[in-house]
Design a protein around this motif. Structure first.
Motif, PDB file in Angstrom:
ATOM      1  N   TYR A 192       0.670  -1.309   0.043  1.00 19.92           N
ATOM      2  CA  TYR A 192      -0.209  -0.202   0.115  1.00 19.92           C
ATOM      3  C   TYR A 192       1.022   1.294  -0.041  1.00 19.92           C
ATOM      4  CZ  TYR A 192      -3.856  -3.381   0.992  1.00 19.92           C
ATOM      5  OH  TYR A 192      -4.659  -4.431   0.806  1.00 19.92           O
ATOM      6  N   GLU A 193       1.891   1.303   0.774  1.00 17.04           N
ATOM      7  CA  GLU A 193       2.699   2.415   0.862  1.00 17.04           C
ATOM      8  C   GLU A 193       3.436   2.990  -0.621  1.00 17.04           C
ATOM      9  OE1 GLU A 193       5.923   2.716   3.644  1.00 17.04           O
ATOM     10  OE2 GLU A 193       4.509   1.912   5.199  1.00 17.04           O
ATOM     11  N   LEU A 194       3.897   1.650  -1.249  1.00 12.15           N
ATOM     12  CA  LEU A 194       4.392   1.811  -2.845  1.00 12.15           C
ATOM     13  C   LEU A 194       3.088   2.499  -3.681  1.00 12.15           C
ATOM     14  CD1 LEU A 194       6.766  -1.272  -3.112  1.00 12.15           C
ATOM     15  CD2 LEU A 194       7.274   1.224  -2.633  1.00 12.15           C
ATOM     16  N   ALA A 195       1.994   1.776  -3.459  1.00  9.86           N
ATOM     17  CA  ALA A 195       0.760   2.514  -4.276  1.00  9.86           C
ATOM     18  C   ALA A 195       0.648   3.736  -4.296  1.00  9.86           C
ATOM     19  CB  ALA A 195      -0.329   1.434  -3.916  1.00  9.86           C
ATOM     20  N   LEU A 196       0.681   4.221  -2.769  1.00 13.86           N
ATOM     21  CA  LEU A 196       0.148   5.463  -2.700  1.00 13.86           C
ATOM     22  C   LEU A 196       1.256   6.798  -3.139  1.00 13.86           C
ATOM     23  CD1 LEU A 196      -1.492   5.355   0.891  1.00 13.86           C
ATOM     24  CD2 LEU A 196      -2.663   5.459  -1.241  1.00 13.86           C
ATOM     25  N   LYS A 197       2.327   6.110  -3.128  1.00 13.11           N
ATOM     26  CA  LYS A 197       3.542   7.052  -3.736  1.00 13.11           C
ATOM     27  C   LYS A 197       3.402   7.360  -4.980  1.00 13.11           C
ATOM     28  CE  LYS A 197       7.310   5.681  -0.552  1.00 13.11           C
ATOM     29  NZ  LYS A 197       8.348   4.855  -0.370  1.00 13.11           N
ATOM     30  N   LEU A 198       2.451   6.622  -5.676  1.00 16.38           N
ATOM     31  CA  LEU A 198       2.225   6.902  -7.235  1.00 16.38           C
ATOM     32  C   LEU A 198       1.036   7.903  -7.441  1.00 16.38           C
ATOM     33  CD1 LEU A 198       2.315   3.436  -8.632  1.00 16.38           C
ATOM     34  CD2 LEU A 198       4.244   4.996  -8.784  1.00 16.38           C
ATOM     35  N   VAL A 199       0.502   8.212  -6.225  1.00 14.31           N
ATOM     36  CA  VAL A 199      -0.576   9.196  -6.258  1.00 14.31           C
ATOM     37  C   VAL A 199      -0.246  10.818  -5.825  1.00 14.31           C
ATOM     38  CG1 VAL A 199      -2.781   9.868  -5.162  1.00 14.31           C
ATOM     39  CG2 VAL A 199      -2.274   7.538  -5.669  1.00 14.31           C
ATOM     40  N   ASP A 200      -0.380  11.785  -6.558  1.00 13.55           N
ATOM     41  CA  ASP A 200       0.107  13.048  -6.455  1.00 13.55           C
ATOM     42  C   ASP A 200      -0.681  13.797  -5.436  1.00 13.55           C
ATOM     43  OD1 ASP A 200       2.217  12.831  -8.044  1.00 13.55           O
ATOM     44  OD2 ASP A 200       1.027  13.224  -9.871  1.00 13.55           O
ATOM     45  N   SER A 201      -2.132  13.807  -5.415  1.00 13.50           N
ATOM     46  CA  SER A 201      -2.960  14.599  -4.615  1.00 13.50           C
ATOM     47  C   SER A 201      -3.133  13.971  -3.037  1.00 13.50           C
ATOM     48  CB  SER A 201      -4.371  14.493  -5.278  1.00 13.50           C
ATOM     49  OG  SER A 201      -5.296  15.038  -4.449  1.00 13.50           O
ATOM     50  N   GLU A 202      -2.929  14.966  -2.480  1.00 12.78           N
ATOM     51  CA  GLU A 202      -2.801  14.557  -0.910  1.00 12.78           C
ATOM     52  C   GLU A 202      -4.351  14.064  -0.532  1.00 12.78           C
ATOM     53  OE1 GLU A 202      -2.179  13.818   2.957  1.00 12.78           O
ATOM     54  OE2 GLU A 202      -0.496  14.415   1.306  1.00 12.78           O
ATOM     55  N   LYS A 203      -5.565  14.765  -0.982  1.00 15.52           N
ATOM     56  CA  LYS A 203      -6.616  14.305  -0.753  1.00 15.52           C
ATOM     57  C   LYS A 203      -6.991  12.712  -1.211  1.00 15.52           C
ATOM     58  CE  LYS A 203     -11.451  15.423  -1.855  1.00 15.52           C
ATOM     59  NZ  LYS A 203     -12.391  16.358  -2.633  1.00 15.52           N
ATOM     60  N   CYS A 204      -6.534  12.713  -2.508  1.00 16.93           N
ATOM     61  CA  CYS A 204      -6.835  11.352  -2.951  1.00 16.93           C
ATOM     62  C   CYS A 204      -5.982  10.258  -2.314  1.00 16.93           C
ATOM     63  CB  CYS A 204      -6.189  11.395  -4.438  1.00 16.93           C
ATOM     64  SG  CYS A 204      -6.449   9.650  -5.376  1.00 16.93           S
ATOM     65  N   ARG A 205      -4.899  10.731  -1.805  1.00 17.76           N
ATOM     66  CA  ARG A 205      -3.981   9.863  -1.034  1.00 17.76           C
ATOM     67  C   ARG A 205      -4.812   9.372   0.549  1.00 17.76           C
ATOM     68  NH1 ARG A 205       0.689  12.363  -2.604  1.00 17.76           N
ATOM     69  NH2 ARG A 205       0.894  13.356  -0.630  1.00 17.76           N
ATOM     70  N   HIS A 206      -5.326  10.609   0.990  1.00 16.57           N
ATOM     71  CA  HIS A 206      -6.116  10.182   2.311  1.00 16.57           C
ATOM     72  C   HIS A 206      -7.153   9.300   1.983  1.00 16.57           C
ATOM     73  CE1 HIS A 206      -7.607  11.376   5.874  1.00 16.57           C
ATOM     74  NE2 HIS A 206      -8.720  11.531   5.734  1.00 16.57           N
ATOM     75  N   THR A 207      -7.907   9.627   1.143  1.00 14.88           N
ATOM     76  CA  THR A 207      -9.185   8.866   0.675  1.00 14.88           C
ATOM     77  C   THR A 207      -9.028   7.619   0.527  1.00 14.88           C
ATOM     78  OG1 THR A 207     -10.104  10.715  -0.381  1.00 14.88           O
ATOM     79  CG2 THR A 207     -11.004   8.401  -0.749  1.00 14.88           C
ATOM     80  N   LEU A 208      -7.857   7.047  -0.318  1.00 14.83           N
ATOM     81  CA  LEU A 208      -7.415   5.893  -0.582  1.00 14.83           C
ATOM     82  C   LEU A 208      -6.987   5.263   0.746  1.00 14.83           C
ATOM     83  CD1 LEU A 208      -5.482   5.910  -3.988  1.00 14.83           C
ATOM     84  CD2 LEU A 208      -7.657   5.037  -3.638  1.00 14.83           C
ATOM     85  N   GLN A 209      -6.223   5.608   1.634  1.00 17.58           N
ATOM     86  CA  GLN A 209      -5.695   5.101   2.863  1.00 17.58           C
ATOM     87  C   GLN A 209      -6.778   4.917   3.530  1.00 17.58           C
ATOM     88  OE1 GLN A 209      -2.181   4.723   3.923  1.00 17.58           O
ATOM     89  NE2 GLN A 209      -3.685   3.376   5.046  1.00 17.58           N
ATOM     90  N   SER A 210      -7.893   5.624   3.686  1.00 16.06           N
ATOM     91  CA  SER A 210      -9.079   5.584   4.360  1.00 16.06           C
ATOM     92  C   SER A 210      -9.933   4.144   4.022  1.00 16.06           C
ATOM     93  CB  SER A 210      -9.903   6.642   4.584  1.00 16.06           C
ATOM     94  OG  SER A 210      -9.432   7.817   5.020  1.00 16.06           O
ATOM     95  N   LEU A 211      -9.886   4.245   2.769  1.00 25.07           N
ATOM     96  CA  LEU A 211     -10.603   2.654   2.087  1.00 25.07           C
ATOM     97  C   LEU A 211      -9.754   1.645   2.457  1.00 25.07           C
ATOM     98  CD1 LEU A 211     -11.807   4.348  -1.210  1.00 25.07           C
ATOM     99  CD2 LEU A 211     -13.152   3.648   0.826  1.00 25.07           C
ATOM    100  N   PRO A 262     -13.281  -2.282   0.306  1.00 23.57           N
ATOM    101  CA  PRO A 262     -13.290  -1.309  -0.918  1.00 23.57           C
ATOM    102  C   PRO A 262     -11.937  -1.255  -1.419  1.00 23.57           C
ATOM    103  CG  PRO A 262     -13.473  -0.148   1.270  1.00 23.57           C
ATOM    104  CD  PRO A 262     -13.531  -1.696   1.654  1.00 23.57           C
ATOM    105  N   ALA A 263     -10.998  -1.439  -0.824  1.00 28.72           N
ATOM    106  CA  ALA A 263      -9.409  -1.256  -1.384  1.00 28.72           C
ATOM    107  C   ALA A 263      -8.832  -2.659  -1.846  1.00 28.72           C
ATOM    108  CB  ALA A 263      -8.690  -0.608  -0.366  1.00 28.72           C
ATOM    109  N   PHE A 264      -9.704  -3.670  -1.785  1.00 34.54           N
ATOM    110  CA  PHE A 264      -9.432  -5.048  -2.453  1.00 34.54           C
ATOM    111  C   PHE A 264      -9.186  -4.917  -3.890  1.00 34.54           C
ATOM    112  CE2 PHE A 264     -11.862  -9.161  -3.942  1.00 34.54           C
ATOM    113  CZ  PHE A 264     -10.759  -9.794  -4.051  1.00 34.54           C
ATOM    114  N   ALA A 265      -7.894  -5.413  -4.390  1.00 33.75           N
ATOM    115  CA  ALA A 265      -7.863  -5.459  -5.678  1.00 33.75           C
ATOM    116  C   ALA A 265      -7.132  -6.775  -6.227  1.00 33.75           C
ATOM    117  CB  ALA A 265      -6.796  -4.467  -6.270  1.00 33.75           C
ATOM    118  N   ARG A 266      -7.426  -7.171  -7.603  1.00 31.81           N
ATOM    119  CA  ARG A 266      -6.805  -8.369  -8.103  1.00 31.81           C
ATOM    120  C   ARG A 266      -5.903  -8.031  -9.065  1.00 31.81           C
ATOM    121  NH1 ARG A 266     -10.372 -12.966  -9.583  1.00 31.81           N
ATOM    122  NH2 ARG A 266      -8.970 -14.223  -7.981  1.00 31.81           N
ATOM    123  N   GLY A 267      -5.132  -9.064  -9.537  1.00 31.66           N
ATOM    124  CA  GLY A 267      -4.085  -9.013 -10.462  1.00 31.66           C
ATOM    125  C   GLY A 267      -4.173  -8.816 -11.652  1.00 31.66           C
ATOM    126  N   LEU A 268      -5.605  -9.236 -12.347  1.00 28.90           N
ATOM    127  CA  LEU A 268      -5.964  -8.763 -13.845  1.00 28.90           C
ATOM    128  C   LEU A 268      -6.328  -7.474 -13.967  1.00 28.90           C
ATOM    129  CD1 LEU A 268      -7.578 -12.175 -14.221  1.00 28.90           C
ATOM    130  CD2 LEU A 268      -5.402 -11.613 -15.218  1.00 28.90           C
TER     131      LEU A 268
END
Length: 424
Positions: A192-211, A262-268
């Protein structure tokens, strides 16, 4: 002479393990019939272009790729969905919708071999093509639930998410599709930390982290919290409503244990909506999973066609059945060996064995020419239930001897009563 071993990541399936696979595939076939899915067979080898189109980097890097004698780049299928998508845009393109297709067989990925993960592995695969309704997503979950029940697995739980929630947030924040895919790949690996580093917006990162932090079995409460978090993201709001409708349909239709993440993802890469996996408490690996892929058919040259599907890992289900000491049998009931006392009665003994088989009894014939004592000893070692002993005197009297190999008792019965005696 060299001693040959299986290729790394491949394996032989013997006896009880082979029976477990057969049992699982047989039950998958039953479930397919119950839900109106038609069986199809697709090639093990497909063009590399087809298989790599929307698989994602994770799968593309693990494909068995080679060049055929015509110089064409081909690969062993890493999953079934691409082949089914090809079929739906060609041979089946004019068939009435929805298409409901079932496949079972081996797929191939160059993974590091470990428990539940092999380079050749088995899947049962279900694809429902042509419906964008939440009822279609619901049916795929109900189908998987039915298979778990039919296999008599205990305490299994569904993990359910919706890729549209994450993609909706990222899209509104201006994140391009390639970066979205990279983010989702890292989230799939729980990086998750590596994923969030690819997001520029602070608001977007905060929302994703909450999810990311939001998960649980109180799915109504989880949905309410998701709605609050995505209130400013229109596409994510639509995805949340779609997830809610699916959950309402599923839980109203059957008893089911589920958690929402809600933040669950799959490899495809091709998923666009609902995604899910199913687990048992004793194993950390998913027994199966799937989701909605509304843009895949179009990517393969077909018309824009909604679709949803799932695959079940037969290797992993076999481990789950073993782990839970599941009680099932692939046998036809009592198992019998027919033993002729002398060569002169071999033909009659063969006829008796065949008569039992026609009536549904598992009947072996003594093929090694063993003497009576050795033949009975062999039958006992292999766990057979009865020996039917055929002798000249008994044949003249139209009788045979039945020996109960468990109780060490024997009785002479009329040939006409042989089947009923074994059956009862």
């Amino acid at each position: 002479m060299p001693t040959f071993q299986t290729v790394r990541g491949m394996r032989d399936l013997l006896d009880k393990e082979a029976q477990t696979f057969t049992y699982t595939m047989s039950n998958a076939q039953k479930v397919a019939l119950l839900f109106g899915f038609k069986k199809v067979f697709t090639p093990h080898v497909e063009s590399l272009e087809l298989l790599s189109a929307k698989s994602g980097d994770e799968i593309r890097q693990r494909m068995f790729i080679f060049e055929d004698l015509g110089g064409r780049k081909v690969a062993l299928r890493p999953e079934f969905t691409a082949s089914i998508a090809r079929l739906s845009t060609s041979t089946l393109k004019n068939e009435p919708k929805p298409l409901k297709l079932f496949s079972v067989g081996t797929v191939y990925r160059y993974d590091e071999p470990q428990r539940g993960r092999y380079r050749e592995f088995w899947q049962s695969n279900f694809e429902l093509i042509g419906s964008n309704k939440p009822e279609a997503d619901t049916e795929i979950i109900l189908l998987t639930n039915q298979l778990m029940q039919t296999l008599q697995l205990q305490d299994y739980v569904f993990k359910i998410g919706h890729i549209g929630i994450i993609r909706g947030i990222l899209s509104q924040d201006g994140v391009d599709e390639k970066t979205q895919n990279a983010i989702l790949q890292r989230m799939d690996k729980k990086e998750y930390e590596l994923a969030l580093k690819l997001v520029d917006s602070e608001k977007c990162r905060h929302t994703l982290q909450s999810l990311i932090d939001l998960k649980g079995d109180n799915w109504r409460g989880i949905i309410d919290q998701i709605k609050v978090l995505v209130a400013d993201y229109e596409q994510a709001k639509v995805a949340t409503e779609n997830l809610l409708e699916i959950l309402l349909l599923v839980t109203s239709s059957t008893e089911i244990s589920l958690t929402v993440e809600p933040a669950f993802a799959r490899g495809l890469e091709y998923y666009t909506g609902l995604i899910f996996e199913v687990y048992i408490p004793q194993l950390e690996i998913a027994l199966g999973g799937g989701g909605r892929y509304d843009r895949l058919i179009e990517a393969f040259g077909g018309e824009a066609t909604p679709a949803v599907g799932c695959a079940h890992g037969i290797d992993r289900i076999a481990i789950a059945l073993q782990t839970q000491n599941a009680n099932y049998s692939m046998s036809l009931g009592r198992k019998v060996v027919v033993i002729p006392i002398t060569d002169s009665v071999k033909v009659d003994a063969l006829k008796i064995a065949q008569l039992l088989r026609v009536q549904g009894v598992s009947a072996e014939f003594e093929l090694m020419g063993r003497k009576m004592g050795k033949a009975l000893e062999d039958a006992d070692k292999r766990g057979l239930d009865y020996a039917v002993i055929v002798g000249e005197r008994e044949l003249k009297e139209e009788t045979v001897v039945i020996k109960d190999l468990k109780k060490r008792e024997q009785v002479t019965v009329p040939l006409s009563e042989l089947f009923e005696k074994i059956k009862n």
